[in-house]
Design a protein around this motif. Structure first.
Motif, PDB file in Angstrom:
ATOM      1  N   LEU A  54      60.705  86.235  64.776  1.00  0.00           N
ATOM      2  CA  LEU A  54      60.862  85.201  63.761  1.00  0.00           C
ATOM      3  C   LEU A  54      62.317  84.742  63.648  1.00  0.00           C
ATOM      4  O   LEU A  54      62.592  83.550  63.486  1.00  0.00           O
ATOM      5  CB  LEU A  54      60.367  85.709  62.401  1.00  0.00           C
ATOM      6  CG  LEU A  54      58.855  85.790  62.206  1.00  0.00           C
ATOM      7  CD1 LEU A  54      58.538  86.415  60.854  1.00  0.00           C
ATOM      8  CD2 LEU A  54      58.210  84.410  62.320  1.00  0.00           C
ATOM      9  N   VAL A  55      63.248  85.694  63.722  1.00  0.00           N
ATOM     10  CA  VAL A  55      64.658  85.328  63.652  1.00  0.00           C
ATOM     11  C   VAL A  55      65.056  84.547  64.905  1.00  0.00           C
ATOM     12  O   VAL A  55      65.845  83.595  64.832  1.00  0.00           O
ATOM     13  CB  VAL A  55      65.545  86.570  63.461  1.00  0.00           C
ATOM     14  CG1 VAL A  55      67.026  86.177  63.428  1.00  0.00           C
ATOM     15  CG2 VAL A  55      65.178  87.293  62.166  1.00  0.00           C
ATOM     16  N   MET A  56      64.516  84.924  66.058  1.00  0.00           N
ATOM     17  CA  MET A  56      64.777  84.143  67.265  1.00  0.00           C
ATOM     18  C   MET A  56      64.244  82.715  67.092  1.00  0.00           C
ATOM     19  O   MET A  56      64.867  81.745  67.546  1.00  0.00           O
ATOM     20  CB  MET A  56      64.125  84.785  68.482  1.00  0.00           C
ATOM     21  CG  MET A  56      64.379  83.993  69.754  1.00  0.00           C
ATOM     22  SD  MET A  56      63.466  84.577  71.176  1.00  0.00           S
ATOM     23  CE  MET A  56      63.923  83.314  72.385  1.00  0.00           C
ATOM     24  N   TRP A  57      63.125  82.566  66.419  1.00  0.00           N
ATOM     25  CA  TRP A  57      62.556  81.249  66.155  1.00  0.00           C
ATOM     26  C   TRP A  57      63.533  80.397  65.358  1.00  0.00           C
ATOM     27  O   TRP A  57      63.545  79.166  65.459  1.00  0.00           O
ATOM     28  CB  TRP A  57      61.241  81.426  65.422  1.00  0.00           C
ATOM     29  CG  TRP A  57      60.427  80.215  65.117  1.00  0.00           C
ATOM     30  CD1 TRP A  57      59.867  79.907  63.918  1.00  0.00           C
ATOM     31  CD2 TRP A  57      60.029  79.163  66.016  1.00  0.00           C
ATOM     32  NE1 TRP A  57      59.164  78.735  64.003  1.00  0.00           N
ATOM     33  CE2 TRP A  57      59.248  78.247  65.285  1.00  0.00           C
ATOM     34  CE3 TRP A  57      60.278  78.895  67.367  1.00  0.00           C
ATOM     35  CZ2 TRP A  57      58.708  77.097  65.843  1.00  0.00           C
ATOM     36  CZ3 TRP A  57      59.746  77.743  67.927  1.00  0.00           C
ATOM     37  CH2 TRP A  57      58.973  76.869  67.176  1.00  0.00           C
ATOM     38  N   MET A  58      64.390  81.040  64.571  1.00  0.00           N
ATOM     39  CA  MET A  58      65.422  80.311  63.844  1.00  0.00           C
ATOM     40  C   MET A  58      66.386  79.611  64.793  1.00  0.00           C
ATOM     41  O   MET A  58      66.980  78.579  64.441  1.00  0.00           O
ATOM     42  CB  MET A  58      66.189  81.249  62.915  1.00  0.00           C
ATOM     43  CG  MET A  58      65.363  81.774  61.747  1.00  0.00           C
ATOM     44  SD  MET A  58      66.222  83.035  60.779  1.00  0.00           S
ATOM     45  CE  MET A  58      67.506  82.035  59.996  1.00  0.00           C
ATOM     46  N   ALA A  59      66.566  80.161  65.997  1.00  0.00           N
ATOM     47  CA  ALA A  59      67.428  79.492  66.981  1.00  0.00           C
ATOM     48  C   ALA A  59      66.874  78.111  67.310  1.00  0.00           C
ATOM     49  O   ALA A  59      67.629  77.142  67.480  1.00  0.00           O
ATOM     50  CB  ALA A  59      67.548  80.343  68.245  1.00  0.00           C
ATOM     51  N   ALA A  60      65.553  78.011  67.398  1.00  0.00           N
ATOM     52  CA  ALA A  60      64.930  76.699  67.606  1.00  0.00           C
ATOM     53  C   ALA A  60      65.166  75.806  66.396  1.00  0.00           C
ATOM     54  O   ALA A  60      65.410  74.598  66.534  1.00  0.00           O
ATOM     55  CB  ALA A  60      63.431  76.866  67.853  1.00  0.00           C
ATOM     56  N   GLY A  61      65.122  76.401  65.202  1.00  0.00           N
ATOM     57  CA  GLY A  61      65.385  75.627  63.994  1.00  0.00           C
ATOM     58  C   GLY A  61      66.790  75.070  63.958  1.00  0.00           C
ATOM     59  O   GLY A  61      67.003  73.888  63.616  1.00  0.00           O
ATOM     60  N   PHE A  62      67.767  75.907  64.287  1.00  0.00           N
ATOM     61  CA  PHE A  62      69.147  75.435  64.342  1.00  0.00           C
ATOM     62  C   PHE A  62      69.299  74.321  65.375  1.00  0.00           C
ATOM     63  O   PHE A  62      69.989  73.323  65.135  1.00  0.00           O
ATOM     64  CB  PHE A  62      70.093  76.585  64.690  1.00  0.00           C
ATOM     65  CG  PHE A  62      70.493  77.429  63.516  1.00  0.00           C
ATOM     66  CD1 PHE A  62      71.237  76.895  62.470  1.00  0.00           C
ATOM     67  CD2 PHE A  62      70.137  78.765  63.441  1.00  0.00           C
ATOM     68  CE1 PHE A  62      71.609  77.668  61.382  1.00  0.00           C
ATOM     69  CE2 PHE A  62      70.500  79.558  62.359  1.00  0.00           C
ATOM     70  CZ  PHE A  62      71.243  79.003  61.319  1.00  0.00           C
ATOM     71  N   ALA A  63      68.659  74.492  66.541  1.00  0.00           N
ATOM     72  CA  ALA A  63      68.760  73.481  67.590  1.00  0.00           C
ATOM     73  C   ALA A  63      68.190  72.143  67.117  1.00  0.00           C
ATOM     74  O   ALA A  63      68.792  71.082  67.326  1.00  0.00           O
ATOM     75  CB  ALA A  63      68.035  73.957  68.850  1.00  0.00           C
ATOM     76  N   MET A  64      67.031  72.174  66.472  1.00  0.00           N
ATOM     77  CA  MET A  64      66.404  70.936  65.999  1.00  0.00           C
ATOM     78  C   MET A  64      67.205  70.311  64.851  1.00  0.00           C
ATOM     79  O   MET A  64      67.389  69.092  64.798  1.00  0.00           O
ATOM     80  CB  MET A  64      64.977  71.209  65.549  1.00  0.00           C
ATOM     81  CG  MET A  64      64.033  71.677  66.644  1.00  0.00           C
ATOM     82  SD  MET A  64      63.827  70.474  67.992  1.00  0.00           S
ATOM     83  CE  MET A  64      65.034  71.081  69.204  1.00  0.00           C
ATOM     84  N   LEU A  65      67.661  71.150  63.926  1.00  0.00           N
ATOM     85  CA  LEU A  65      68.454  70.640  62.803  1.00  0.00           C
ATOM     86  C   LEU A  65      69.720  69.955  63.303  1.00  0.00           C
ATOM     87  O   LEU A  65      70.043  68.830  62.890  1.00  0.00           O
ATOM     88  CB  LEU A  65      68.811  71.792  61.866  1.00  0.00           C
ATOM     89  CG  LEU A  65      69.732  71.453  60.691  1.00  0.00           C
ATOM     90  CD1 LEU A  65      69.021  70.538  59.702  1.00  0.00           C
ATOM     91  CD2 LEU A  65      70.222  72.719  60.001  1.00  0.00           C
ATOM     92  N   GLU A  66      70.443  70.610  64.175  1.00  0.00           N
ATOM     93  CA  GLU A  66      71.703  70.067  64.670  1.00  0.00           C
ATOM     94  C   GLU A  66      71.479  68.842  65.544  1.00  0.00           C
ATOM     95  O   GLU A  66      72.231  67.864  65.481  1.00  0.00           O
ATOM     96  CB  GLU A  66      72.474  71.147  65.420  1.00  0.00           C
ATOM     97  CG  GLU A  66      72.945  72.285  64.510  1.00  0.00           C
ATOM     98  CD  GLU A  66      73.528  73.453  65.274  1.00  0.00           C
ATOM     99  OE1 GLU A  66      73.913  73.266  66.452  1.00  0.00           O
ATOM    100  OE2 GLU A  66      73.599  74.560  64.703  1.00  0.00           O
ATOM    101  N   ALA A  67      70.418  68.872  66.371  1.00  0.00           N
ATOM    102  CA  ALA A  67      70.114  67.712  67.216  1.00  0.00           C
ATOM    103  C   ALA A  67      69.780  66.495  66.363  1.00  0.00           C
ATOM    104  O   ALA A  67      70.114  65.360  66.714  1.00  0.00           O
ATOM    105  CB  ALA A  67      68.947  68.024  68.151  1.00  0.00           C
ATOM    106  N   GLY A  68      69.144  66.729  65.216  1.00  0.00           N
ATOM    107  CA  GLY A  68      68.800  65.622  64.341  1.00  0.00           C
ATOM    108  C   GLY A  68      69.976  65.063  63.572  1.00  0.00           C
ATOM    109  O   GLY A  68      69.970  63.893  63.179  1.00  0.00           O
TER     110      GLY A  68
END
Length: 445
Positions: A54-68
């Motif tokens: 789940l914490v690794m899934w946060m890496a995807a969240g950071f990537a999407m947030l920053e890309a946006g």
């Protein structure tokens, strides 16, 4: 009977009364009998593994947030930074970070040695170790990448790729593990009684200090601030993507905080975990609502990006102590975090500190608040000790990060030149655009 669904207090009381009448056994006091050592070993190891995912899934969240939140011309670069920093963090935590943080900590620092799994006892049938060594390493490793992700969003759109990655090597291999040794590693702050359940300061403020020093040394993006002190907005490329990223982070935070219970081998551990999950989510909700209301009051319009950062600020705020508050207290703690973000973002702009995604406001400011708030709900913590930890880790990280940033600046250089910044890092450093159909050479059909 399977795990019951959510009930109101009235419904729960009624159901209990009916069960007590139907079968006297239900009226008897339930006793937790515990589990065998092997079962506990399995459950605890699974918690670390699933929580780590789940914490690794946060890496995807950071990537999407920053890309946006970055402009179109820098999206590919920010995505590359996010997958690269996660990978670097894992390698550095294996080579030096884990043992520096947890092995033979003498008060200030652990062992300068390579980590290796030692599950020989469990393989021989002795499960007194409570969990698999590799499961623990994996769970601790994914936290390191979170600290580095905070930096990438702050200094986006004007920093060179390779100097940034070199900084990540130092942050994940040395700086974060050293402050971690003081606290979670059983070092001097831990001995003082410093309390930071899942890392409002240990993870988020440490990443925030590293990001703040980087933003100051690298400087603002060209055109962000006018000579008269005016602030020129630079809207992100994709707010739907940023919103998805925020929801992913919200979900991943259940692993971040929930698995930080560090056990699921007893009924009491599951009760604590349930409280942590509920408080984590409601703190985020408090942050969103507070940010929405305050932006409406201040600007006469609701700001979506502030609402997103309000959610994250609420999550960061509750991370220092998600187990002991009531749900009402968690909402208040998160709401104050959301308010702080709405205040801090324009304050940084007034100081001409260019934080592209608002990460300093979210992770540093709300992280400090969350750590200070611990004694309000946890009688075992003191304000003096909490402040000592905040100042000590902040001073160390800020000074050490400043040294690293300056060394990079005066050796390899940290900033894109004006032409490269104007054209975008995607074209100049990657030669690859995230949205080629919108590029200069695209054809319209």
């Amino acid at each position: 009977m399977t795990i019951s669904m959510k009930k109101t207090g009235l419904a729960a009381a009624a159901a209990t009364a009916v069960l007590a009448i139907a079968s006297p056994a239900f009226a008897q006091e339930v006793e937790f009998t515990g589990v065998t050592p092997e079962t506990g070993y399995i459950l605890n190891s699974f918690l670390f593994l699933f929580g780590g995912v789940l914490v690794m899934w946060m890496a995807a969240g950071f990537a999407m947030l920053e890309a946006g939140l970055v402009r179109t011309k820098n999206v590919s670069t920010i995505l590359l930074k996010n997958i690269a920093l996660f990978s670097i963090a894992g390698i550095m935590y294996y080579l030096i970070g884990y043992n520096l943080m947890y092995a033979d900590v003498t008060g200030w620092i652990g062992s300068l040695s390579l980590w290796s799994a030692d599950d020989a006892a469990a393989l021989g049938g002795d499960f007194s170790g409570a969990y698999s060594a590799s499961s623990d390493w994996f769970f601790q490793m994914v936290f390191v990448a979170t600290a580095a992700s905070i930096v990438s969003g702050t200094v986006a759109e004007r920093i060179k790729l390779w100097p940034f990655l070199i900084f990540v090597v130092v942050l994940t291999g040395l700086l974060y593990p050293i402050t971690g040794a003081w606290t979670w590693g059983g070092g001097w702050l831990s001995e003082m009684g410093f309390s930071d359940y899942a890392g409002s300061t240990i993870v988020h403020s440490v990443g925030g200090w590293a990001a703040l020093t980087g933003a100051i040394i690298v400087g603002a993006r060209k055109g962000k601030y006018g000579e008269d002190g005016s602030v020129h907005p630079m809207p992100g490329s994709n707010l739907p993507l940023a919103t998805i990223g925020t929801f992913i982070l919200w979900m991943g935070w259940f692993g971040f905080n929930g698995a930080s219970v560090l056990a699921m081998d007893s009924g009491s551990a599951i009760i604590e975990m349930s409280n942590v999950f509920a408080n984590t989510s409601m703190a985020a909700a408090g942050g969103v609502v507070a940010a929405i209301i305050l932006t409406q009051i201040l600007y006469k319009k609701v700001d979506l990006t502030m609402a997103l950062n309000g959610a994250l600020a609420g999550l960061v705020s509750i991370t220092a102590e998600p187990a002991t508050p009531t749900i009402g207290s968690a909402i208040i703690i998160g709401a104050i975090g959301g308010i702080l973000v709405v205040v801090a973002v324009p304050l940084l702009d007034k100081l001409k500190i260019d934080d592209v995604v608002g990460a300093v406001s979210v992770h540093l400011v709300a992280g400090i608040w969350g750590t200070i708030a611990v004694p309000f709900t946890n009688d075992g913590a003191s304000f003096g000790t909490q402040l000592t930890g905040i100042v000590a880790m902040g001073a160390f990280t800020a000074i050490a990060s400043t040294i690293v940033w300056l060394v990079l600046k005066f050796t390899v250089g940290v900033r894109l030149d004006e032409e490269a910044e104007a054209n975008g890092a995607d074209a100049t450093e990657l030669g690859l655009e995230a949205y080629p159909e919108f590029g200069k050479g695209s054809q319209r059909f």
